[in-house]
Design a protein around this motif. Structure first.
Motif, short mmCIF file in Angstrom:
data_model
loop_
_atom_site.label_atom_id
_atom_site.label_comp_id
_atom_site.label_asym_id
_atom_site.label_seq_id
_atom_site.Cartn_x
_atom_site.Cartn_y
_atom_site.Cartn_z
N VAL A 14 0.85 -1.19 0.00
CA VAL A 14 0.00 0.00 0.00
C VAL A 14 0.89 1.24 0.00
CG1 VAL A 14 -1.79 1.31 1.23
CG2 VAL A 14 -1.81 -1.20 1.31
N GLU A 15 0.80 2.02 -1.07
CA GLU A 15 1.53 3.28 -1.14
C GLU A 15 0.56 4.43 -0.89
OE1 GLU A 15 3.92 6.14 -4.29
OE2 GLU A 15 3.75 4.01 -4.74
N LYS A 16 0.94 5.33 -0.02
CA LYS A 16 0.17 6.56 0.20
C LYS A 16 0.70 7.59 -0.78
CE LYS A 16 -0.74 5.79 5.10
NZ LYS A 16 -0.48 6.35 6.44
N GLY A 17 0.04 7.68 -1.93
CA GLY A 17 0.49 8.55 -3.01
C GLY A 17 0.45 10.03 -2.67
N PHE A 18 -0.32 10.40 -1.66
CA PHE A 18 -0.44 11.80 -1.27
C PHE A 18 0.69 12.23 -0.34
CE2 PHE A 18 -2.96 9.15 1.53
CZ PHE A 18 -2.55 9.56 2.80
N LEU A 69 1.19 -2.29 -5.19
CA LEU A 69 -0.03 -3.01 -5.55
C LEU A 69 -1.24 -2.10 -5.58
CD1 LEU A 69 0.42 -6.42 -3.72
CD2 LEU A 69 1.15 -5.73 -6.01
N VAL A 70 -1.33 -1.19 -4.61
CA VAL A 70 -2.36 -0.15 -4.63
C VAL A 70 -1.73 1.17 -4.21
CG1 VAL A 70 -4.30 -1.73 -4.16
CG2 VAL A 70 -3.20 -0.55 -2.27
N VAL A 71 -2.22 2.25 -4.81
CA VAL A 71 -1.77 3.58 -4.44
C VAL A 71 -2.99 4.36 -3.97
CG1 VAL A 71 -0.70 5.74 -5.23
CG2 VAL A 71 0.10 3.54 -6.13
N ILE A 72 -2.91 4.87 -2.76
CA ILE A 72 -4.01 5.65 -2.19
C ILE A 72 -3.75 7.12 -2.48
CG2 ILE A 72 -5.13 6.37 -0.05
CD1 ILE A 72 -4.52 3.57 1.05
N GLU A 73 -4.74 7.77 -3.06
CA GLU A 73 -4.63 9.20 -3.35
C GLU A 73 -5.20 10.06 -2.24
OE1 GLU A 73 -3.00 10.73 -5.72
OE2 GLU A 73 -2.38 8.84 -6.63
N GLU A 74 -6.17 9.50 -1.50
CA GLU A 74 -6.79 10.30 -0.44
C GLU A 74 -7.39 9.40 0.64
OE1 GLU A 74 -10.09 13.89 -0.03
OE2 GLU A 74 -10.11 12.64 -1.81
N LEU A 75 -7.19 9.82 1.89
CA LEU A 75 -7.83 9.19 3.04
C LEU A 75 -8.70 10.25 3.69
CD1 LEU A 75 -4.85 7.32 4.77
CD2 LEU A 75 -6.71 6.29 3.48
N SER A 76 -9.95 9.91 3.96
CA SER A 76 -10.84 10.86 4.61
C SER A 76 -11.90 10.09 5.39
CB SER A 76 -11.51 11.78 3.58
OG SER A 76 -12.42 11.05 2.77
#
Length: 193
Positions: free
Chosen positions: A154-158, A175-182
Motif C-alpha cells: 500500500v503506497e500513500k500517493g499523497f 499493488l495499490v496507491v491511495i490518493e486520499e484518506l478521509s
C-alpha cells in the motif's frame, strides 16, 4: 490489485493523521489467502528480475516477503530494529524513522547474509514518507548488492515517499496507491472522483 482494494474498503479504518489501519488482515492479524495472493502478484511482477534475495524490515514486511519468496524460491532477509547480544559480526546499518510510530531506530542486517553479488528485491507493507525503504536501499548499497526493485503493498500517493524515491531512480511497484484518506473512506489512484 482489485482484491486488496476491496479488502481495504471493507475492513480498513481511516484514523486521524492520514493513517490507514488494516491490522485485521495485513500487519497484525494476517489473512493467509490474501497474503498468498499478494506474494504471487509480486512474484509475477519481479519474476524475470533475477532476484536472489528479498529484503524487508521487521515485522510487518516479513509475511509479504515470505509469501513472495516462496513463489520465487529465494531466501528472505529482514532488517532488525534492535541489535541482539549475539550479533557480533559485521553489520550494515541505517537510521529509519517510522511515520506511524513517530520514532527513529537504527536497523541492521548482518553482512554475512547480504553480499555484493546479490540481486535484491525490497518488500514492505506501506510506503508513506519512504524512510524505511530509503534505509533498506542504503543497506543494499552498503553491501555493494544490486537493487532490482521495491515492492509495496500500500503506497500513500499523497505523501512524499514514493515521489522522492522515484526521483532517486528507485524502481517501485505498488499493488495499490491511495490518493486520499478521509472520513468518507479511501480513494485509490485511478478511481473516478
Amino acid at each position: 490489485m482489485q482484491l486488496l482494494k476491496e479488502r481495504i474498503r471493507a475492513d480498513g479504518r481511516v484514523l486521524p493523521g492520514n493513517i490507514l489501519k488494516v491490522d485485521c488482515f495485513l500487519n497484525h492479524q494476517l489473512d493467509p489467502q490474501l497474503m498468498q495472493a499478494i506474494g504471487r502478484e509480486f512474484a509475477e511482477h519481479f519474476r524475470d528480475a533475477g532476484v536472489t534475495k528479498i529484503l524487508t524490515i521487521e515485522a510487518s514486511g516479513i509475511a509479504v516477503a515470505l509469501m513472495t519468496a516462496l513463489e520465487l524460491d529465494v531466501p528472505v532477509l529482514f532488517a532488525k530494529k534492535t541489535r541482539a547480544k549475539t550479533q557480533h559480526e559485521d553489520i550494515y546499518a541505517s537510521e529509519v524513522t517510522s511515520y506511524t510510530r513517530g520514532e527513529t531506530r537504527t536497523v541492521t542486517v548482518s553482512a554475512r547474509y547480504l553480499k555484493s553479488g546479490d540481486r535484491v528485491l525490497i518488500l514492505d507493507d506501506f510506503l508513506a514518507m519512504g524512510e524505511a525503504t530509503q534505509g533498506l536501499v542504503s543497506i543494499v548499497k552498503q553491501a555493494g548488492a544490486e537493487l532490482v526493485g521495491v515492492g509495496i503493498v500500500v503506497e500513500k500517493g499523497f505523501q512524499e515517499g514514493g515521489r522522492r524515491l522515484r526521483e532517486q531512480g528507485v524502481p517501485i511497484h505498488s499493488l495499490v496507491v491511495i490518493e486520499e484518506l478521509s472520513e468518507a473512506g479511501v480513494r485509490f489512484a485511478g478511481d473516478d472522483c
